[in-house]
Design an enzyme around this catalytic site. Structure first.
Site, PDB file in Angstrom:
ATOM      1  N   ASP A  11       0.875  -1.171   0.000  1.00  0.00           N
ATOM      2  CA  ASP A  11       0.000   0.000   0.000  1.00  0.00           C
ATOM      3  C   ASP A  11       0.916   1.226   0.000  1.00  0.00           C
ATOM      4  OD1 ASP A  11      -2.385   1.637   0.489  1.00  0.00           O
ATOM      5  OD2 ASP A  11      -1.586   1.850   2.516  1.00  0.00           O
ATOM      6  N   ASP A  13      -0.144   5.213   0.891  1.00  0.00           N
ATOM      7  CA  ASP A  13      -0.402   6.178   1.965  1.00  0.00           C
ATOM      8  C   ASP A  13      -0.594   5.454   3.296  1.00  0.00           C
ATOM      9  OD1 ASP A  13      -0.533   8.598   0.306  1.00  0.00           O
ATOM     10  OD2 ASP A  13      -2.351   7.716  -0.516  1.00  0.00           O
ATOM     11  N   ASP A 170      -1.572  -0.958   6.000  1.00  0.00           N
ATOM     12  CA  ASP A 170      -1.751  -0.344   7.322  1.00  0.00           C
ATOM     13  C   ASP A 170      -3.202  -0.300   7.785  1.00  0.00           C
ATOM     14  OD1 ASP A 170      -2.247   1.658   5.214  1.00  0.00           O
ATOM     15  OD2 ASP A 170      -2.484   3.067   6.871  1.00  0.00           O
TER      16      ASP A 170
END
Length: 216
Positions: A11, A13, A170
């Site tokens: 991922d 951001d 995240d």
């Protein structure tokens, strides 16, 4: 040294790049355009991860506004582009981890819900673009995370079974995508989890620093 996963999908951001302040500023400039109050960055953090339209939708819903999103999005995208390189930071250990994985002949890819046109400038800003063999944005395919389709697509591109690759993210969006794709997942504690209970997930690892992945 070999690595147990021939393909690692990251991922962007909240996992590689701390961009929350810039995303929050773009969103707040958009709210101001429509005479709506700015919101704290901490609140915006709870909205990041499901793509830009959903981000803006949540902000306008929270403001009690029923403005047509189709009217709002062009202005938001202008602000998003203007704020993209305002103050982004690489999280600790990111550059070293990517370089070390490349040295071990691991194929690296990105699967983000960020609009694809804004991914390349961000990677170039940090000099990271050369690390990634494939980059998928939130508008690259008909489906985006939390669908597992983008992860399966990436795995298929390199002839790697989804269950043999690793997703690193995240948030609850990343986790759900990995579970649906049947792809093992590692999670970082420093990102934007959006309600994901990091102490009660079925993950290969939950790390405080991306460099911990090198010990897998």
């Amino acid at each position: 040294m070999s690595y147990p996963y021939p393909l690692v999908v990251f991922d962007l951001d909240g996992t590689l790049v701390d961009s929350a302040a810039d995303i929050a500023e773009a969103l707040n400039r958009t709210l101001q355009d429509w005479q709506l109050p700015r919101v704290p960055e901490a609140t915006v953090l709870t909205w990041i991860g499901d793509g830009v339209r959903r981000l803006v939708e949540q902000a306008f819903d929270a403001a009690g506004s029923a403005i047509d999103l189709d009217r709002v999005m062009p202005g938001f995208m202008q602000h998003y582009q203007a704020c993209l390189l305002r103050s982004p930071q690489l999280f600790e250990g990111v550059a070293e981890t990517l370089a070390a994985l490349r040295e071990r002949q691991v194929i690296l890819a990105i699967c983000t819900n960020k609009p694809s046109a804004l991914v390349a400038p961000l990677l170039q800003h940090f000099g990271l673009q050369e690390h990634f063999a494939l980059v998928l944005g939130g508008d690259s395919l008909p489906e985006r995370k939390p669908s597992g389709a983008p992860l399966r697509h990436i795995a298929a591109q390199f002839g790697v079974a989804a269950e043999a690759a690793l997703m690193v993210g995240d948030s609850i969006t990343d986790y759900r995508a990995a579970v649906e794709a049947g792809m093992p997942v590692a999670l970082v504690r420093y990102g934007y989890p959006r309600g994901l209970d990091l102490d009660n997930v079925e993950a290969v690892a939950v790390v405080d620093d991306l460099r911990e992945l090198l010990a897998l």
